[in-house]
Design a protein around this motif. Structure first.
Motif, PDB file in Angstrom:
ATOM      1  N   PRO A   1      60.455  75.261 -47.951  1.00  0.00           N
ATOM      2  CA  PRO A   1      61.815  75.041 -47.452  1.00  0.00           C
ATOM      3  C   PRO A   1      62.533  76.382 -47.279  1.00  0.00           C
ATOM      4  CG  PRO A   1      61.351  73.617 -49.316  1.00  0.00           C
ATOM      5  CD  PRO A   1      60.233  74.590 -49.225  1.00  0.00           C
ATOM      6  N   PRO A   2      63.452  76.464 -46.318  1.00  0.00           N
ATOM      7  CA  PRO A   2      64.059  77.747 -45.960  1.00  0.00           C
ATOM      8  C   PRO A   2      65.259  78.147 -46.817  1.00  0.00           C
ATOM      9  CG  PRO A   2      64.875  76.082 -44.516  1.00  0.00           C
ATOM     10  CD  PRO A   2      63.882  75.404 -45.426  1.00  0.00           C
ATOM     11  N   PHE A   3      65.050  78.243 -48.101  1.00  0.00           N
ATOM     12  CA  PHE A   3      66.117  78.765 -48.940  1.00  0.00           C
ATOM     13  C   PHE A   3      65.514  79.515 -50.104  1.00  0.00           C
ATOM     14  CE2 PHE A   3      65.592  74.189 -49.576  1.00  0.00           C
ATOM     15  CZ  PHE A   3      65.227  74.108 -50.902  1.00  0.00           C
ATOM     16  N   ASP A   4      66.320  80.296 -50.765  1.00  0.00           N
ATOM     17  CA  ASP A   4      65.830  81.227 -51.779  1.00  0.00           C
ATOM     18  C   ASP A   4      65.624  80.540 -53.129  1.00  0.00           C
ATOM     19  OD1 ASP A   4      64.973  83.615 -52.837  1.00  0.00           O
ATOM     20  OD2 ASP A   4      66.998  84.266 -53.363  1.00  0.00           O
ATOM     21  N   VAL A   5      64.627  79.694 -53.174  1.00  0.00           N
ATOM     22  CA  VAL A   5      64.217  79.045 -54.407  1.00  0.00           C
ATOM     23  C   VAL A   5      62.693  79.148 -54.451  1.00  0.00           C
ATOM     24  CG1 VAL A   5      64.101  76.861 -55.665  1.00  0.00           C
ATOM     25  CG2 VAL A   5      66.157  77.436 -54.409  1.00  0.00           C
ATOM     26  N   HIS A   6      62.152  79.470 -55.584  1.00  0.00           N
ATOM     27  CA  HIS A   6      60.704  79.623 -55.691  1.00  0.00           C
ATOM     28  C   HIS A   6      60.107  78.390 -56.366  1.00  0.00           C
ATOM     29  CE1 HIS A   6      60.981  83.680 -54.243  1.00  0.00           C
ATOM     30  NE2 HIS A   6      61.995  83.849 -55.066  1.00  0.00           N
ATOM     31  N   PHE A   7      59.474  77.557 -55.568  1.00  0.00           N
ATOM     32  CA  PHE A   7      58.783  76.377 -56.055  1.00  0.00           C
ATOM     33  C   PHE A   7      57.753  75.982 -55.009  1.00  0.00           C
ATOM     34  CE2 PHE A   7      62.004  74.838 -53.374  1.00  0.00           C
ATOM     35  CZ  PHE A   7      61.903  73.491 -53.127  1.00  0.00           C
ATOM     36  N   GLN A   8      56.973  74.979 -55.271  1.00  0.00           N
ATOM     37  CA  GLN A   8      55.861  74.640 -54.388  1.00  0.00           C
ATOM     38  C   GLN A   8      56.216  73.632 -53.303  1.00  0.00           C
ATOM     39  OE1 GLN A   8      52.428  73.619 -56.709  1.00  0.00           O
ATOM     40  NE2 GLN A   8      52.146  75.718 -57.410  1.00  0.00           N
ATOM     41  N   GLY A   9      57.472  73.545 -52.965  1.00  0.00           N
ATOM     42  CA  GLY A   9      57.880  72.694 -51.864  1.00  0.00           C
ATOM     43  C   GLY A   9      58.610  71.450 -52.314  1.00  0.00           C
ATOM     44  N   VAL A  10      58.923  70.637 -51.326  1.00  0.00           N
ATOM     45  CA  VAL A  10      59.626  69.382 -51.563  1.00  0.00           C
ATOM     46  C   VAL A  10      58.819  68.258 -50.922  1.00  0.00           C
ATOM     47  CG1 VAL A  10      61.092  69.681 -49.522  1.00  0.00           C
ATOM     48  CG2 VAL A  10      61.845  68.182 -51.357  1.00  0.00           C
ATOM     49  N   THR A  11      58.741  67.124 -51.611  1.00  0.00           N
ATOM     50  CA  THR A  11      57.998  65.980 -51.114  1.00  0.00           C
ATOM     51  C   THR A  11      58.896  64.758 -51.065  1.00  0.00           C
ATOM     52  OG1 THR A  11      55.919  66.796 -52.041  1.00  0.00           O
ATOM     53  CG2 THR A  11      56.014  64.452 -51.534  1.00  0.00           C
ATOM     54  N   VAL A  12      58.806  64.037 -49.972  1.00  0.00           N
ATOM     55  CA  VAL A  12      59.460  62.739 -49.828  1.00  0.00           C
ATOM     56  C   VAL A  12      58.357  61.696 -49.829  1.00  0.00           C
ATOM     57  CG1 VAL A  12      60.697  61.246 -48.230  1.00  0.00           C
ATOM     58  CG2 VAL A  12      61.456  63.590 -48.566  1.00  0.00           C
ATOM     59  N   GLU A  13      58.536  60.646 -50.616  1.00  0.00           N
ATOM     60  CA  GLU A  13      57.563  59.561 -50.671  1.00  0.00           C
ATOM     61  C   GLU A  13      58.277  58.247 -50.433  1.00  0.00           C
ATOM     62  OE1 GLU A  13      54.548  57.422 -53.876  1.00  0.00           O
ATOM     63  OE2 GLU A  13      55.001  59.548 -54.096  1.00  0.00           O
ATOM     64  N   LEU A  14      57.763  57.459 -49.505  1.00  0.00           N
ATOM     65  CA  LEU A  14      58.344  56.140 -49.265  1.00  0.00           C
ATOM     66  C   LEU A  14      57.247  55.117 -49.083  1.00  0.00           C
ATOM     67  CD1 LEU A  14      58.132  55.572 -45.941  1.00  0.00           C
ATOM     68  CD2 LEU A  14      59.983  57.209 -45.941  1.00  0.00           C
ATOM     69  N   ARG A  15      57.569  53.865 -49.384  1.00  0.00           N
ATOM     70  CA  ARG A  15      56.625  52.759 -49.237  1.00  0.00           C
ATOM     71  C   ARG A  15      57.263  51.709 -48.333  1.00  0.00           C
ATOM     72  NH1 ARG A  15      55.321  47.744 -51.097  1.00  0.00           N
ATOM     73  NH2 ARG A  15      53.116  47.296 -51.420  1.00  0.00           N
TER      74      ARG A  15
END
Length: 120
Positions: A102-116
């Protein structure tokens, strides 16, 4: 109900709230969990009795790589709808879309959306 899972399919798409994201694009990962009856396919060894996962991959690829959404929630919703519309043997689908950078200054392995989503 049986399941078929397509793990971490990788695509390059042009999604994001910021215009630059939609111009430059980035990598996305998609997981699909399909809920359907696989007994007939298992007993007959017949591809026509199941979902051809190569075709499902192409369906998702065309959505991720040829369309553009601001939100990965909208991308996931569109994938779920297309899967259910295309494969009437699927009773429900779980879609996970991961945006690893994601385009902001945070260090993590991304963001996930999950839907059913399931058939009505």
């Amino acid at each position: 109900m049986d399941t078929m899972t397509l793990h971490r399919m990788e695509y390059y798409g042009y999604h994001g709230v910021f215009e630059e994201e939609r111009k430059l694009g980035q990598r996305y990962y998609v997981d699909l969990q399909l809920e359907l009856d696989l007994q007939k396919a298992g007993l007959t060894d017949d591809l026509e009795q199941t979902v051809n996962y190569a075709e499902a991959h192409v369906l998702v690829k065309n959505i991720v790589e040829k369309k553009s959404f601001k939100l990965i929630e909208a991308l996931a919703e569109h994938i779920a709808s297309a899967v259910l519309d295309t494969y009437t043997v699927i009773n429900a689908v779980t879609v996970k879309v991961t945006k690893p950078h994601p385009p902001f200054d945070v260090h993590f392995q991304g963001v996930t959306v999950e839907l059913r989503r399931s058939r009505k």
